[in-house]
Design a protein around this motif. Sequence first.
Motif, mmCIF file in Angstrom:
data_model
loop_
_atom_site.group_PDB
_atom_site.id
_atom_site.type_symbol
_atom_site.label_atom_id
_atom_site.label_comp_id
_atom_site.label_asym_id
_atom_site.label_seq_id
_atom_site.Cartn_x
_atom_site.Cartn_y
_atom_site.Cartn_z
ATOM 1 N N ASP A 1 -38.627 -63.297 -26.534
ATOM 2 C CA ASP A 1 -39.367 -64.516 -26.840
ATOM 3 C C ASP A 1 -40.392 -64.821 -25.751
ATOM 4 O OD1 ASP A 1 -37.305 -64.981 -25.044
ATOM 5 O OD2 ASP A 1 -36.520 -66.750 -26.068
ATOM 6 N N GLU B 1 -44.361 -64.872 -26.293
ATOM 7 C CA GLU B 1 -45.062 -66.127 -26.000
ATOM 8 C C GLU B 1 -46.240 -65.908 -25.064
ATOM 9 O OE1 GLU B 1 -46.314 -69.995 -25.644
ATOM 10 O OE2 GLU B 1 -44.985 -69.121 -27.161
ATOM 11 N N PHE C 1 -42.673 -73.105 -26.491
ATOM 12 C CA PHE C 1 -43.237 -71.833 -26.973
ATOM 13 C C PHE C 1 -44.430 -72.115 -27.892
ATOM 14 C CE2 PHE C 1 -38.881 -70.996 -25.834
ATOM 15 C CZ PHE C 1 -38.922 -69.766 -25.218
ATOM 16 N N ILE D 1 -45.958 -68.950 -29.992
ATOM 17 C CA ILE D 1 -45.125 -68.508 -31.113
ATOM 18 C C ILE D 1 -45.164 -69.527 -32.241
ATOM 19 C CG2 ILE D 1 -42.746 -68.043 -31.846
ATOM 20 C CD1 ILE D 1 -42.232 -66.791 -29.124
#
Length: 280
Positions: A70, A74, A117, A120
């Motif tokens: 992640d 990001e 984030f 994303i």
Amino acid sequence: MIRMALPNKGVLFQPCIDLLESCGYSVKKPTKGLFFFDKKNDIEFYFLRANDIPMYLSKGIIDIGITGKDFHSEKKSNAKEIIDLPFGHSKLCIAAMQESSIDKRSDISGLRVATSFPCIVSDYFQDDNIEIVELEGAVEISISLGLADCVVDIVETGATLKSAGLKIVSDPIFASNAALYSTPNPRDPHNIDMIVSRILGRLIALDYQLVEYDAPQEIIDLACELTPGFESPTITQLRNKHWYSVKSMVKKDEAHQILDKLKKLGCKAILLTNIEMARI
């Protein structure tokens, strides 16, 4: 000398330490400073924020590192993913207050979404005209403070969201786990390959076990069909020329079923042992 980045805290920290120690590296987080030097293996370990590691890799400041997928996504990092790692699993989920009428993705359109984030989230809701409220942490409290209508946050067990009076809305927007990354243009590919080889060897050892058994000549082919190994099982003739000793690697999650079948087939002295390390 190789520079390797590791998360300095959080759920990724201890699994990284355990993995590298099992691979023969000496690594510990210093009480002062940011790095620890493993003299024997000629590697410097830098303890950094997990979400900063992709940037250090992209710029070539760090040669290799472990962080979450992640964080890599990001930061839109150009670091190269080398190994998918079996820990640090989490999900990015949409959440709203329990009493909220927000129940599905389409309900998010035009609302304020708080998150750590933003890239994303922006990619996921690109056509939904949302307002992104970027926060560094404590995202779950932003709704009750009137800063946002819903949040997108990391979910591991869901306990944090539940304690904040939130509910998960819709399916996860991103699934993550830890991965090993390298800088796009490594300065020392040979030593990076050595680290990769050790880690892959440890992951194989965690995924497989070694089965050993004796089998009479008339069933040896059937037994080997149950235990084909990586390339081929190791077969040794015993003093009794009608019996053979067999060694083979088997998947850990299939091992006990295989042992049951070997016994039923007529094999004897069936042993199962763990593997500490491997090179395949």
